[in-house]
Design a protein around this motif. Structure first.
Motif, short mmCIF file in Angstrom:
data_model
loop_
_atom_site.label_atom_id
_atom_site.label_comp_id
_atom_site.label_asym_id
_atom_site.label_seq_id
_atom_site.Cartn_x
_atom_site.Cartn_y
_atom_site.Cartn_z
N UNK A 83 0.91 -1.20 -0.04
CA UNK A 83 0.08 -0.08 0.00
C UNK A 83 0.75 1.26 0.10
N UNK A 84 2.20 1.02 -0.26
CA UNK A 84 3.19 2.04 0.09
C UNK A 84 3.29 3.11 -1.05
N UNK A 85 2.48 2.76 -2.24
CA UNK A 85 2.92 3.76 -3.33
C UNK A 85 2.50 5.33 -3.03
N UNK A 86 1.62 5.58 -2.24
CA UNK A 86 1.31 6.91 -2.04
C UNK A 86 2.36 7.69 -1.41
N UNK A 87 3.08 7.07 -0.30
CA UNK A 87 4.25 7.55 0.19
C UNK A 87 5.42 7.92 -0.57
N UNK A 88 5.86 6.66 -1.60
CA UNK A 88 6.74 6.67 -2.28
C UNK A 88 6.80 7.76 -3.53
N UNK A 89 5.50 7.88 -3.85
CA UNK A 89 5.21 8.91 -5.01
C UNK A 89 5.45 10.42 -4.43
N UNK A 90 5.37 10.43 -3.02
CA UNK A 90 5.58 11.79 -2.52
C UNK A 90 7.08 12.41 -2.68
N UNK A 91 7.77 10.98 -2.12
CA UNK A 91 9.10 10.97 -2.09
C UNK A 91 9.85 11.43 -3.50
N UNK A 92 9.10 10.66 -4.63
CA UNK A 92 9.63 10.74 -5.97
C UNK A 92 9.48 12.43 -6.38
N UNK A 117 13.88 10.30 -8.92
CA UNK A 117 12.32 10.39 -8.38
C UNK A 117 12.56 8.53 -8.04
N UNK A 118 13.05 7.89 -9.18
CA UNK A 118 13.02 6.47 -8.90
C UNK A 118 13.76 6.08 -7.62
N UNK A 119 14.92 6.40 -7.74
CA UNK A 119 15.61 6.13 -6.49
C UNK A 119 15.00 6.64 -5.12
N UNK A 120 14.46 7.81 -5.23
CA UNK A 120 13.65 8.25 -3.70
C UNK A 120 12.57 7.35 -3.58
N UNK A 121 11.65 6.92 -4.54
CA UNK A 121 10.60 6.00 -4.18
C UNK A 121 11.36 4.59 -3.89
N UNK A 122 12.34 4.15 -4.52
CA UNK A 122 12.95 2.91 -4.09
C UNK A 122 13.61 2.91 -2.63
N UNK A 123 14.08 3.94 -2.38
CA UNK A 123 14.62 4.00 -0.85
C UNK A 123 13.43 3.91 -0.11
#
Lengths: 358, 402
Positions: A83-92, A117-123
């Protein structure tokens, strides 16, 4: 032979029927409240397919949804309820804005922003991965919590570090060199669409044409069998998280560098809010398949775009439009939702029992 | 999902039944809808994500346009966004039809959308409220918040003096240039109010200002802690210049009242932008420094319909009721908004109105006369509250009105 073909088209048929039911229930609801369903659906479908402008707007809206849909779809394929896409989008998105502070030539700048963006989401996908692997924390809990952390971190970052000194309501805009150009003038459709499509195809290839993808799917379907076959479960789980994080991170970046007119985050993050959650719906409608997700995202986006015109041309208020959308989406997601809950409920029950026992 | 064939059959049959049913309903219901004659002129209001029922900008923008639509016999269309991604498409969709005399963007969040659409549709009239876009077909509305702030500043100072408080407070958001106008106007008003108090009562009152920039427009808890600090240092009134932080300020006021075992202020909060007097049951917010978004949208519609619409920037102040201190009729308007948006309960309406009247009754008459006098002086141009636009100017204001 016939049964084989039936097996192949069954999911599509199911979705089609589900969609019809959704539309029918929506029509009933509208009729009960005194709105004309024909006019409303006419406005909806004209908005999506009736003009080049409309279809371009739909594709523009679909661009980030394809990616956040992928995040959830990859998760399900790898046996994770992400369910973490939401936060990962913010980080990206934050990462994409941050790198726009650099001055780089335009082609490279775009690439740097997407990669950042990709790296931030992955992290941002790593903590739930580690928590799951090392401590057995269920990813539903950890990803939901980290979504909130990301939200408040994002708001803080926009206000404290990345704020536009002229306008308090938003962050600085992406540097012009890092923006993706508009594809159809007079619409919001940018070349970001191709980034999304390419990423989908990449994931499709990875899942079905590589060893990693195969292992990932086996772990998703049957961890015990995977273990027996000598597949490293933890490695596979970690890869699932990271791939999902990459997709969501790119979505966040594209929502900055490929999202006119502002090319920035509003300080309440409304630019990127709910994309991750909508991605869950997209993935369910798209049967958690990278190609299905593309079509589902276009459909989902179409509902959003149609909602704008349904208000204006059919006089259906936004609240009603959203109810209708919800009904259609639930109907479409139902087949996959049932399967998923069959898969998820025992896992959650086990987890709760474990927590109780310890 | 389908374990066997009988399930599939049942599924298909069910969907067919539902489909037919809805088809029938559709036919019946669409027969009842008659095409409306489309010869009326049309205007449109585009809200931000807050939408109708926000008890603030969007409700006020709608109200002004709605009143103008009724007065000039035009049809009003409202476009609400489901998310930020809808801002520009909503404006574009309306502009593409070419049917609208004017498209009004309510609030600064629509700035980029209006600017982009204005370039794309140079023959379409647009209006933008509380922000400025430099396009020939856009009429911008900005407000002289220093004037309304001066009025509530004078009110705060005189009220504090009357109740023997030694301080008045102001809690602000992020320190950005637009907020300086509020701070400067408030300081100016306090000074004027204290002079007036001395003139009327013959007593010299010592009321100092406590001011806090919280650095946030969203952290309600910071609003509460800042207001708490000011109240415990003796502030009798706290002016909210930080939007939603007002909820926190109100909490602080309530806590203090609870300690004293009272229902109604003092201490009071002073509201901002919208009419916030209804909050806390009508007896804890003494007044609000209002930004009359409804005036702006009314003017935009009026000009568009009467054919004298021109791009540019309109600065609304006390003289054209573009800003002001909250009065009873605005309280009534906002109670209506609150009822529609389910934020106020029907059974509380009378209590709020009675409490509010009683609260204002408690304040000595000369205080209200003073506020009115200051308003007249500003409208006639004999007094001009400072409106600093640079940090240096703001520093000078702080020195002149400590």
């Amino acid at each position: 032979m016939l049964t084989r073909i039936y097996e192949q088209v069954k999911p599509i048929l199911n979705s089609f029927l589900a969609g019809l039911i959704g539309l029918a229930v929506g029509a009933i609801i509208m009729a009960i409240w005194g709105y004309a369903p024909f006019g409303a659906y006419d406005a909806l479908f004209t908005a999506i397919f009736g003009s080049f402008y409309g279809f371009s707007s739909t594709l523009a809206r679909a661009t980030p949804l394809i990616l956040t849909g992928l995040t959830f779809a990859i998760g399900v394929r790898g046996g994770i309820f992400n369910i973490g896409a939401e936060g990962q989008v913010f980080m990206g998105a934050l990462a994409a804005i941050s790198v726009s502070l650099l001055s780089l030539p335009s082609g490279i700048h775009v690439l740097v922003a997407i990669i950042a963006g990709a790296m931030a989401g992955a992290i941002w996908s790593l903590p739930p991965s580690f928590l799951k692997i090392t401590r057995g924390v269920h990813e539903v809990i950890s990803t939901i919590m980290l979504n909130w952390v990301a939200l408040y971190f994002g708001m803080y970052a926009v206000v404290e570090w990345l704020g536009d000194p002229q306008r308090a309501e938003k962050s600085i805009s992406a540097a012009t060199t890092s923006r993706l150009p508009i594809m159809v003038s007079g619409t919001s459709l940018t070349y970001a669409l191709f980034v999304s499509l390419a990423f989908s195809l990449l994931i499709f290839f990875l899942l079905w044409r590589t060893t990693l993808g195969f292992e990932l799917r086996v772990v998703g379907q049957n961890p015990a069998a995977a273990n027996y076959a000598g597949i490293k479960e933890n490695y596979s789980i970690n890869s699932t998280f990271i791939l999902g994080g990459l997709a969501a991170g790119v979505a966040g970046a594209l929502q900055i560098i490929g999202h006119p007119p502002t090319y920035a985050l509003y300080s309440d993050l409304s630019t990127v809010r709910n994309l991750g959650f909508d991605g869950i719906g997209v993935a369910l409608i798209g049967r958690n398949h990278p190609i299905g997700v593309i079509f589902a995202a276009v459909f989902f986006a179409g509902l959003n775009v149609g909602a704008r015109t349904m208000q204006i041309t059919a006089g259906v208020p936004l609240e009603m439009v959203r109810i209708i959308q919800g009904v259609i989406i639930i109907a479409l997601a139902a087949p996959e939702l049932i399967e998923l809950s069959n898969q998820l409920l025992p896992a959650v029950r086990n987890w709760i029992n474990e927590v109780k026992a310890s | 999902m389908f374990r066997n064939n009988s399930n599939i059959t049942r599924f298909i049959a069910l969907s067919l039944v539902i489909g037919l049913l809805s088809f029938g309903i559709t036919i019946v219901s669409s027969l009842g809808i008659n095409a409306v004659a489309q010869d009326k002129k049309k205007i449109a209001v585009v809200t931000d994500v807050g939408g109708r029922g926000d008890l603030s900008f969007n409700d006020m923008g709608f109200k002004g346009a709605d009143e103008a639509a009724a007065e000039f016999g035009v049809e009003l269309q409202v476009a609400q966004p489901a998310s930020e991604a809808d801002y520009l498409p909503n404006v574009r969709n309306l502009a593409r039809t070419g049917d609208y005399e004017v498209i009004i963007g309510v609030g600064f969040l629509l700035t980029d959308a209006i600017e982009t659409a204005a370039k794309q549709f140079p023959d379409q009239n647009f209006a933008l409220i509380d922000a400025v876009v430099d396009q020939p077909n856009v009429l911008n509305f900005v407000f002289q918040e220093q004037q309304s702030s001066a009025l509530v500043g004078a009110l705060a100072a005189m009220t504090a003096a009357h109740y023997d408080y030694s301080k008045v407070g102001i809690v602000l958001g992020i320190e950005i240039p637009p907020l300086w106008k509020f701070e400067a106007g408030y300081r100016f008003g306090i000074k004027w109010g204290l002079d007036y108090y001395e003139k009327v009562t013959g007593e010299k009152a010592n009321v100092d200002l406590l001011w806090t920039y919280t650095g946030t427009f969203s952290d309600v808890a910071k609003g509460k802690s800042s207001a708490n600090a000011q109240i415990s240092q003796g502030a009798g009134l706290v002016y909210n210049v930080a939007g939603p932080l007002g909820l926190g300020i109100l909490e602080a006021v309530k806590d203090k009242l609870n300690q004293q075992g009272k229902e109604a202020g003092p201490p009071f909060m002073i509201g901002v932008d919208a009419n916030q007097d209804y909050m806390g049951n009508g007896n804890k917010v003494l007044a609000s420094g209002m930004k009359r978004v409804d005036r702006a949208s009314y003017i935009a519609v009026k000009r568009a319909v009467e054919g004298n619409f021109e791009g540019g920037t309109e600065v609304l102040g006390l003289d054209d009721q573009g800003v002001g201190m909250s009065r009873y009729n605005q309280l009534v308007d906002f109670i209506q908004f609150g009822l529609k948006g389910d934020q106020i309960k029907e059974e509380d309406v009378d209590t709020i109105k009675d409490n509010w009247l009683e609260m204002r009754e408690e304040i000595p008459h000369f205080v209200w006369t003073g506020v009115n006098e200051l308003e007249n002086l500003i409208v006639s141009g004999s007094l001009t509250p400072p409106a600093p636009s640079t940090e240096e100017e703001m520093k000078d204001v702080r020195k002149e009105y400590p």
